[in-house]
Motif scaffolding. Sequence first.
Motif, PDB file in Angstrom:
ATOM      1  N   SER A 193      26.984  15.404  24.800  1.00 37.73           N
ATOM      2  CA  SER A 193      27.774  16.241  25.588  1.00 37.73           C
ATOM      3  C   SER A 193      28.473  15.851  26.942  1.00 37.73           C
ATOM      4  CB  SER A 193      26.754  17.589  26.552  1.00 37.73           C
ATOM      5  OG  SER A 193      26.122  17.043  27.319  1.00 37.73           O
ATOM      6  N   GLY A 194      27.975  14.611  27.267  1.00 37.76           N
ATOM      7  CA  GLY A 194      28.881  13.884  28.599  1.00 37.76           C
ATOM      8  C   GLY A 194      28.487  14.597  29.746  1.00 37.76           C
ATOM      9  N   ALA A 195      27.410  15.278  29.704  1.00 37.89           N
ATOM     10  CA  ALA A 195      27.021  15.899  30.982  1.00 37.89           C
ATOM     11  C   ALA A 195      26.944  15.003  32.103  1.00 37.89           C
ATOM     12  CB  ALA A 195      25.823  16.819  31.048  1.00 37.89           C
ATOM     13  N   GLU A 196      26.029  13.822  32.075  1.00 37.49           N
ATOM     14  CA  GLU A 196      25.829  12.872  32.984  1.00 37.49           C
ATOM     15  C   GLU A 196      25.896  11.292  32.423  1.00 37.49           C
ATOM     16  OE1 GLU A 196      21.060  13.040  33.164  1.00 37.49           O
ATOM     17  OE2 GLU A 196      22.018  13.659  34.830  1.00 37.49           O
ATOM     18  N   PHE A 197      25.979  10.473  33.155  1.00 32.74           N
ATOM     19  CA  PHE A 197      25.817   8.917  32.660  1.00 32.74           C
ATOM     20  C   PHE A 197      24.442   8.616  31.989  1.00 32.74           C
ATOM     21  CE2 PHE A 197      28.895   8.652  36.337  1.00 32.74           C
ATOM     22  CZ  PHE A 197      29.974   8.312  35.280  1.00 32.74           C
ATOM     23  N   PRO A 198      24.447   7.994  30.897  1.00 28.78           N
ATOM     24  CA  PRO A 198      23.087   7.742  30.226  1.00 28.78           C
ATOM     25  C   PRO A 198      22.517   6.857  31.195  1.00 28.78           C
ATOM     26  CG  PRO A 198      24.982   7.215  28.848  1.00 28.78           C
ATOM     27  CD  PRO A 198      25.633   7.758  30.214  1.00 28.78           C
ATOM     28  N   ALA A 199      22.828   6.080  31.891  1.00 25.89           N
ATOM     29  CA  ALA A 199      22.040   5.240  32.656  1.00 25.89           C
ATOM     30  C   ALA A 199      21.348   5.782  33.704  1.00 25.89           C
ATOM     31  CB  ALA A 199      22.913   4.017  33.389  1.00 25.89           C
ATOM     32  N   GLN A 200      21.988   6.966  34.394  1.00 30.81           N
ATOM     33  CA  GLN A 200      21.248   7.728  35.426  1.00 30.81           C
ATOM     34  C   GLN A 200      20.342   8.633  34.717  1.00 30.81           C
ATOM     35  OE1 GLN A 200      24.269  10.348  37.336  1.00 30.81           O
ATOM     36  NE2 GLN A 200      22.473  11.231  38.795  1.00 30.81           N
ATOM     37  N   SER A 201      20.479   9.256  33.481  1.00 30.42           N
ATOM     38  CA  SER A 201      19.454   9.816  32.719  1.00 30.42           C
ATOM     39  C   SER A 201      18.153   8.941  32.563  1.00 30.42           C
ATOM     40  CB  SER A 201      20.068  10.525  31.709  1.00 30.42           C
ATOM     41  OG  SER A 201      19.002  11.062  31.047  1.00 30.42           O
ATOM     42  N   LEU A 202      18.513   7.837  32.096  1.00 26.36           N
ATOM     43  CA  LEU A 202      17.368   7.118  31.654  1.00 26.36           C
ATOM     44  C   LEU A 202      16.682   6.432  33.050  1.00 26.36           C
ATOM     45  CD1 LEU A 202      18.986   4.648  28.761  1.00 26.36           C
ATOM     46  CD2 LEU A 202      17.187   6.507  28.602  1.00 26.36           C
ATOM     47  N   ALA A 203      17.334   6.163  34.088  1.00 29.41           N
ATOM     48  CA  ALA A 203      16.529   5.863  35.260  1.00 29.41           C
ATOM     49  C   ALA A 203      15.794   7.215  35.954  1.00 29.41           C
ATOM     50  CB  ALA A 203      17.759   5.316  36.610  1.00 29.41           C
ATOM     51  N   ARG A 234      13.941  11.030  44.004  1.00 30.15           N
ATOM     52  CA  ARG A 234      14.061  10.052  42.837  1.00 30.15           C
ATOM     53  C   ARG A 234      15.869   9.609  42.852  1.00 30.15           C
ATOM     54  NH1 ARG A 234      12.123  13.887  39.277  1.00 30.15           N
ATOM     55  NH2 ARG A 234      14.147  14.780  38.767  1.00 30.15           N
ATOM     56  N   ARG A 235      16.689  10.536  43.314  1.00 28.34           N
ATOM     57  CA  ARG A 235      17.975  10.015  43.400  1.00 28.34           C
ATOM     58  C   ARG A 235      18.030   8.927  44.453  1.00 28.34           C
ATOM     59  NH1 ARG A 235      19.252  15.597  42.530  1.00 28.34           N
ATOM     60  NH2 ARG A 235      19.181  15.807  44.769  1.00 28.34           N
ATOM     61  N   LEU A 254      19.747   0.477  42.947  1.00 27.76           N
ATOM     62  CA  LEU A 254      21.247   0.039  42.423  1.00 27.76           C
ATOM     63  C   LEU A 254      21.593  -0.882  43.592  1.00 27.76           C
ATOM     64  CD1 LEU A 254      22.962   3.003  40.715  1.00 27.76           C
ATOM     65  CD2 LEU A 254      22.234   0.902  39.674  1.00 27.76           C
ATOM     66  N   ALA A 255      21.431  -0.625  44.732  1.00 27.95           N
ATOM     67  CA  ALA A 255      22.070  -1.159  45.790  1.00 27.95           C
ATOM     68  C   ALA A 255      21.281  -2.641  45.928  1.00 27.95           C
ATOM     69  CB  ALA A 255      21.700  -0.684  47.230  1.00 27.95           C
ATOM     70  N   LYS A 256      19.961  -2.736  45.630  1.00 23.91           N
ATOM     71  CA  LYS A 256      19.132  -3.921  45.316  1.00 23.91           C
ATOM     72  C   LYS A 256      19.802  -4.771  44.491  1.00 23.91           C
ATOM     73  CE  LYS A 256      14.772  -3.296  48.002  1.00 23.91           C
ATOM     74  NZ  LYS A 256      13.404  -3.327  47.732  1.00 23.91           N
ATOM     75  N   MET A 257      19.948  -4.042  43.350  1.00 31.25           N
ATOM     76  CA  MET A 257      20.251  -5.012  42.389  1.00 31.25           C
ATOM     77  C   MET A 257      21.800  -5.604  42.645  1.00 31.25           C
ATOM     78  SD  MET A 257      17.944  -5.235  40.232  1.00 31.25           S
ATOM     79  CE  MET A 257      18.571  -5.879  38.650  1.00 31.25           C
ATOM     80  N   ALA A 258      22.788  -4.859  43.159  1.00 28.93           N
ATOM     81  CA  ALA A 258      23.857  -5.339  43.475  1.00 28.93           C
ATOM     82  C   ALA A 258      23.867  -6.439  44.388  1.00 28.93           C
ATOM     83  CB  ALA A 258      24.806  -4.273  44.065  1.00 28.93           C
ATOM     84  N   ILE A 259      23.061  -6.233  45.644  1.00 26.12           N
ATOM     85  CA  ILE A 259      22.857  -7.191  46.384  1.00 26.12           C
ATOM     86  C   ILE A 259      22.388  -8.585  45.736  1.00 26.12           C
ATOM     87  CG2 ILE A 259      21.414  -7.944  48.303  1.00 26.12           C
ATOM     88  CD1 ILE A 259      21.798  -5.244  49.422  1.00 26.12           C
ATOM     89  N   LYS A 260      21.349  -8.414  44.792  1.00 25.20           N
ATOM     90  CA  LYS A 260      20.795  -9.472  44.245  1.00 25.20           C
ATOM     91  C   LYS A 260      21.877 -10.360  43.249  1.00 25.20           C
ATOM     92  CE  LYS A 260      16.898 -10.886  41.293  1.00 25.20           C
ATOM     93  NZ  LYS A 260      15.630 -10.430  40.685  1.00 25.20           N
ATOM     94  N   THR A 261      22.766  -9.394  42.568  1.00 17.56           N
ATOM     95  CA  THR A 261      23.688 -10.222  41.724  1.00 17.56           C
ATOM     96  C   THR A 261      24.783 -10.778  42.737  1.00 17.56           C
ATOM     97  OG1 THR A 261      23.136  -8.233  40.257  1.00 17.56           O
ATOM     98  CG2 THR A 261      25.439  -9.458  40.156  1.00 17.56           C
ATOM     99  N   ALA A 262      25.212 -10.189  43.804  1.00 16.89           N
ATOM    100  CA  ALA A 262      26.019 -10.758  44.747  1.00 16.89           C
ATOM    101  C   ALA A 262      25.682 -12.083  45.317  1.00 16.89           C
ATOM    102  CB  ALA A 262      26.394  -9.854  45.924  1.00 16.89           C
TER     103      ALA A 262
END
Length: 182
Positions: A62-72, A104-105, A112-120
């Motif tokens: 349906s395209g209601a929300e991003f799959p990654a957000q739903s899976l998380a 949860r949000r 996500l912020a931790k993953m972005a910092i770790k990747t950076a």
Amino acid sequence: MPLPLLILILPVLELWLMIEIGSQVGALVVIGWLLAMIVLGMNLLRYLGASSMLRSAQNLRSGAEFPAQSLADNLFKALGAVLLIIPGFLSDFAALLCFVPFIRRLMFKRWLAKMAIKTATSGFYTSGFRPGHFHQDPFQNSDFAQGNVYEHQSSAHSKSPKSGVLIEQSPDASESSGSKNT
């Protein structure tokens, strides 16, 4: 707090809390609570496993929300169910936090912020994969630079490294004219 220290302290705190609450309300009440949370956690985990994939597929179609957000979102719910299975009041409290949508949000955004910092900080190019390494010719100073091919004729675990045939080819010739043993 480092994870090994947390792993050592958490069971001691859980046990102390169970003893304190048990002395106030009774041991049978605490045992009943722990058993009820284990059963609830197992049933929630079973329910979430079946329904989360169906819900994610429907949201994707349906395209209601991003799959990654739903899976998380479903991942945090499953984490909450597993925390309910672990005996203890602190783990039960942490599990209940996993079921509150607002929290949860927040946990998802923090993750996500931790993953972005770790990747950076570590970068995408870990384990020797750097952009500068791809333009170098690995065959620069070898027989392969002239278009020669080395055919290995023994097993890969052979003790003698020079057991093969070197097929010499000139770069402009399409067929090999000779070969010599090395």
